[in-house]
Write an enzyme that holds these catalytic residues in place. Structure first.
Site, short mmCIF file in Angstrom:
data_model
loop_
_atom_site.label_atom_id
_atom_site.label_comp_id
_atom_site.label_asym_id
_atom_site.label_seq_id
_atom_site.Cartn_x
_atom_site.Cartn_y
_atom_site.Cartn_z
CG ASP A 86 -0.25 0.01 2.53
OD1 ASP A 86 0.77 -0.71 2.66
OD2 ASP A 86 -0.71 0.70 3.46
CD GLU A 154 4.19 0.74 6.96
OE1 GLU A 154 5.00 1.15 7.80
OE2 GLU A 154 3.74 1.48 6.04
#
Length: 450
Positions: A86, A154
């Protein structure tokens, strides 16, 4: 479709750019995260890296995180390479080039790919994939198992990496070495030291959010009380700003200066090499040398969001501030919260711990795991680079892996300028092509030693 040649730098760059164009943006509210780009990313990996997917075992964890296992020839404790899929959101108007176009700007040594995620963290993730694909094509098999652990959230402190760790823990996996994103190869971060340094995080600071709340009856702004809620809240924030946490030299920082002391110019060589004498003074000086140096020697606290009345002519019945705190090794959530209460010194300001984690355990900067990283720096990256321990200032998925390994490190194998580091989580994130390609060499060297 990107070329499939595993050794041609142009083909590697083409694959990297294709993956950067997929907008895998995560949101703190998971219901607002679009799953389609993550599905597209998974499909692209399978297509772009057929050799890897033909040899490594792959499983999807927590919806969109990926865990790969590359079986070794022995049952020795494995290597785990961690990265995340991400990226953070963008404000497109701030960018000089479209953030998800992955445009190649410049030529020669200055050629750079401009894209969200170019460094944080698709730079590392794709370099890992490239290294594995190349080694598979060469017929290489690691001596010990290798795991690739790619979390999908994350940036929002989500559950992807946590669930990967839970899977490994249930299977009894105890890694000999875990490597996640972290410090880079940098120049001039420490005054008086000109040699490039590979900053390997042996620990990371804890992270917590405190919510400060002041309340009042409310009413019309034309008749305010002597101390409205907004003023009480502002006073609390000001007290935190005027009374920062004390400075000190934590053991990993002490190790950093002991490592680089031989490369410092006199008289700093003596200063850094004799911290038993000079440490207290250095701890007081460092905060004046910039935000990074300040964060290395103290717990930091900053108000990051404010809220008050819903209208300009209305008194706020509730005024709130979120205070982001990063805890230096040695501090705890409990000790930091207690100090904030003492500094604010106002029983009418409520203090609530919203999210909190203590600093990570400290991994050793001696022994086999450390030598493997230092050797990969020397072999895989060009130039004379000094590998040194330090405390990582930001939080990463690595903290979850400390449950299953005592050797967790944080290093991004790219030689980055200050302006490139400043672009992380900001506009114009970019990485120079030559720098990224050298990073593949680092992972190849590390994998070959596994």
């Amino acid at each position: 479709m990107a070329p499939e040649n595993t050794t041609d730098p142009a083909a590697s760059v083409a694959r990297f750019r294709e993956l950067l164009r997929i907008p895998t943006v995560s949101d703190a509210d998971d219901s607002r995260t679009d799953p389609a780009p993550f599905d597209e990313f998974h499909a692209a990996l399978a297509r772009l890296y057929p050799g890897l997917h033909g040899v490594l075992e792959r499983e999807v964890v927590a919806r969109h995180s990926l865990l790969y296992r590359w079986r070794g020839t022995t049952d020795g404790d494995p290597l785990v390479l961690v990265a995340h899929i991400d990226v953070v959101p963008v404000v497109e108007a701030e960018w000089d080039h479209p953030p998800f176009a992955a445009e190649l700007i410049g030529a020669g040594a200055d050629a750079a790919i401009h894209a969200r995620g170019a460094i944080d963290d698709k730079g590392s993730l794709v370099a890992i994939l490239e290294a594995v694909e190349q080694l598979v094509a060469e017929g290489f098999t690691p001596v010990r198992d290798v795991y690739l652990a790619f979390g999908h959230n994350e940036e929002t402190a989500g559950d992807g990496a946590q669930q990967i760790v839970a899977v490994l823990e249930r299977r009894g996996v105890r890694p000999a070495l875990v490597l996640d994103e972290g410090g880079a190869v940098v120049d001039g971060v420490v005054p008086g030291v000109a040699v490039p340094t590979a900053m390997v995080g042996v620990a990371e600071r804890g992270v917590m959010t405190l919510l400060l709340t002041a309340r009042e009856a409310g009413g019309h702004a034309s008749t305010p009380p002597a101390t409205p809620a907004t003023a009480r809240l502002a006073r609390a924030i000001d007290r935190l700003h005027r009374h920062p946490f004390p400075t000190r030299i934590a053991p990993p920082v002490r190790a950093l200066f002991a490592t680089i002391a031989p490369y410092a110019q006199p008289p700093l060589r003596w200063v850094f090499g004799n911290l038993a004498v000079t440490g207290p003074l250095l701890a007081k000086v460092f905060p004046h040398l910039g935000p990074e140096m300040n964060a290395m020697v103290r717990t930091t606290a900053v108000a990051t969001s404010l809220s008050g009345a819903p209208g300009e002519n209305v008194l706020a019945t509730t005024a709130q501030a979120a205070v982001n705190i990063r805890l230096l090794t040695g501090d705890t959530v409990a000790s930091v919260t207690a100090r904030v209460r003492r500094v604010v010194a106002d029983p009418e300001v409520e203090i609530e711990v919203r999210h909190a984690s203590d600093p990570s355990p400290v991994s050793p900067w001696k022994g086999e795991a450390w030598r493997r990283i230092a050797s990969a720096v020397a072999e895989g990256l060009s130039g004379d680079i000094v590998t040194t321990p330090y405390i990582q200032l930001g939080a990463s998925d690595s903290r979850w892996f400390t449950r299953i390994s005592g050797h967790v490190y944080r290093f991004t194998p790219f030689h980055l300028t200050r302006s490139e580091r400043d672009a992380l989580h900001a506009h114009n994130e970019r990485i120079r092509v030559e720098v990224w390609l050298r990073g593949i060499g680092f992972y190849r060297a590390l994998l070959r030693a596994s």
